[in-house]
Design a protein around this motif. Structure first.
Motif, PDB file in Angstrom:
ATOM      1  N   VAL A 284      68.046   4.957  67.335  1.00  0.00           N
ATOM      2  CA  VAL A 284      66.906   4.317  66.664  1.00  0.00           C
ATOM      3  C   VAL A 284      66.196   3.369  67.622  1.00  0.00           C
ATOM      4  O   VAL A 284      64.953   3.311  67.646  1.00  0.00           O
ATOM      5  N   ILE A 285      66.929   2.643  68.436  1.00  0.00           N
ATOM      6  CA  ILE A 285      66.309   1.746  69.414  1.00  0.00           C
ATOM      7  C   ILE A 285      65.517   2.544  70.442  1.00  0.00           C
ATOM      8  O   ILE A 285      64.389   2.177  70.805  1.00  0.00           O
ATOM      9  N   LEU A 286      66.074   3.656  70.927  1.00  0.00           N
ATOM     10  CA  LEU A 286      65.344   4.506  71.864  1.00  0.00           C
ATOM     11  C   LEU A 286      64.080   5.089  71.232  1.00  0.00           C
ATOM     12  O   LEU A 286      63.056   5.226  71.899  1.00  0.00           O
ATOM     13  N   ALA A 287      64.155   5.437  69.967  1.00  0.00           N
ATOM     14  CA  ALA A 287      62.969   5.954  69.284  1.00  0.00           C
ATOM     15  C   ALA A 287      61.901   4.876  69.171  1.00  0.00           C
ATOM     16  O   ALA A 287      60.715   5.129  69.384  1.00  0.00           O
ATOM     17  N   ALA A 288      62.318   3.654  68.870  1.00  0.00           N
ATOM     18  CA  ALA A 288      61.354   2.561  68.717  1.00  0.00           C
ATOM     19  C   ALA A 288      60.673   2.216  70.036  1.00  0.00           C
ATOM     20  O   ALA A 288      59.526   1.764  70.038  1.00  0.00           O
ATOM     21  N   VAL A 289      61.362   2.454  71.158  1.00  0.00           N
ATOM     22  CA  VAL A 289      60.792   2.138  72.466  1.00  0.00           C
ATOM     23  C   VAL A 289      59.497   2.915  72.700  1.00  0.00           C
ATOM     24  O   VAL A 289      58.563   2.396  73.302  1.00  0.00           O
ATOM     25  N   LEU A 290      59.388   4.137  72.229  1.00  0.00           N
ATOM     26  CA  LEU A 290      58.164   4.907  72.444  1.00  0.00           C
ATOM     27  C   LEU A 290      57.321   5.094  71.198  1.00  0.00           C
ATOM     28  O   LEU A 290      56.128   5.365  71.310  1.00  0.00           O
ATOM     29  N   VAL A 291      57.876   4.953  70.033  1.00  0.00           N
ATOM     30  CA  VAL A 291      57.056   5.113  68.823  1.00  0.00           C
ATOM     31  C   VAL A 291      56.098   3.934  68.663  1.00  0.00           C
ATOM     32  O   VAL A 291      54.926   4.122  68.316  1.00  0.00           O
ATOM     33  N   ILE A 292      56.560   2.740  68.943  1.00  0.00           N
ATOM     34  CA  ILE A 292      55.709   1.555  68.771  1.00  0.00           C
ATOM     35  C   ILE A 292      54.500   1.579  69.718  1.00  0.00           C
ATOM     36  O   ILE A 292      53.371   1.378  69.266  1.00  0.00           O
ATOM     37  N   PRO A 293      54.649   1.862  71.031  1.00  0.00           N
ATOM     38  CA  PRO A 293      53.451   1.944  71.877  1.00  0.00           C
ATOM     39  C   PRO A 293      52.519   3.095  71.488  1.00  0.00           C
ATOM     40  O   PRO A 293      51.298   2.967  71.578  1.00  0.00           O
ATOM     41  N   THR A 294      53.081   4.207  71.037  1.00  0.00           N
ATOM     42  CA  THR A 294      52.238   5.324  70.625  1.00  0.00           C
ATOM     43  C   THR A 294      51.417   4.965  69.400  1.00  0.00           C
ATOM     44  O   THR A 294      50.218   5.275  69.335  1.00  0.00           O
ATOM     45  N   LEU A 295      52.031   4.313  68.434  1.00  0.00           N
ATOM     46  CA  LEU A 295      51.271   3.860  67.262  1.00  0.00           C
ATOM     47  C   LEU A 295      50.218   2.836  67.649  1.00  0.00           C
ATOM     48  O   LEU A 295      49.112   2.838  67.100  1.00  0.00           O
ATOM     49  N   PHE A 296      50.528   1.977  68.612  1.00  0.00           N
ATOM     50  CA  PHE A 296      49.553   0.990  69.078  1.00  0.00           C
ATOM     51  C   PHE A 296      48.344   1.678  69.705  1.00  0.00           C
ATOM     52  O   PHE A 296      47.198   1.311  69.423  1.00  0.00           O
ATOM     53  N   VAL A 297      48.576   2.678  70.551  1.00  0.00           N
ATOM     54  CA  VAL A 297      47.474   3.412  71.178  1.00  0.00           C
ATOM     55  C   VAL A 297      46.637   4.117  70.117  1.00  0.00           C
ATOM     56  O   VAL A 297      45.402   4.118  70.177  1.00  0.00           O
TER      57      VAL A 297
ATOM     58  N   LEU B 122      63.545  10.267  62.732  1.00  0.00           N
ATOM     59  CA  LEU B 122      62.589   9.753  63.720  1.00  0.00           C
ATOM     60  C   LEU B 122      62.423  10.724  64.889  1.00  0.00           C
ATOM     61  O   LEU B 122      61.320  10.923  65.388  1.00  0.00           O
ATOM     62  N   GLY B 123      63.522  11.316  65.339  1.00  0.00           N
ATOM     63  CA  GLY B 123      63.446  12.275  66.445  1.00  0.00           C
ATOM     64  C   GLY B 123      62.615  13.489  66.093  1.00  0.00           C
ATOM     65  O   GLY B 123      61.813  13.975  66.906  1.00  0.00           O
TER      66      GLY B 123
END
Length: 107
Positions: free
Chosen positions: A20-33, A90-91
């Motif tokens: 879940v932490i690894l997923a959050a590392v890239l999901v959060i910047p992608t949602l921001f973009v 999430l994956g």
């Protein structure tokens, strides 16, 4: 009077938490973009999607592998499975954008 023995604690789902932490590392910047790209003055930010899409796909595969391993370990130990199930969801959601781009739709 004898006291009842304390029940042993079930082990934590460490692989699920890591996934879940690894997923959050890239999901959060992608949602921001994505959210910033919706602003008309910030349309130039979409080029970052070109960089984030392959990373999102690779991280999604890694998250799925970790969550499946976490599910197998939790099933064998009779431990907690909630974090691994959340990580698996999430994956799968992380793979969807790349698959929509890569797989051609029939017209």
């Amino acid at each position: 009077m004898a006291t009842a023995p304390a029940s042993p604690r079930r082990p934590a789902d460490v692989l699920g938490i890591v996934a879940v932490i690894l997923a959050a590392v890239l999901v959060i910047p992608t949602l921001f973009v994505y959210v910033v790209g919706l602003v008309p003055e910030m349309n130039a930010i979409w080029w970052m999607g070109i960089i984030l899409l392959p990373l999102l796909f690779a991280d999604g595969l890694l998250v799925i592998v970790l969550s499946v391993i976490g599910l197998i370990v939790a099933a064998r130990r009779a431990g907690r499975r909630a974090w691994s199930i959340v990580a698996l969801g999430l994956g799968i959601l992380m793979l969807v954008p790349a698959l929509l781009v890569l797989v051609p739709w029939p017209s």
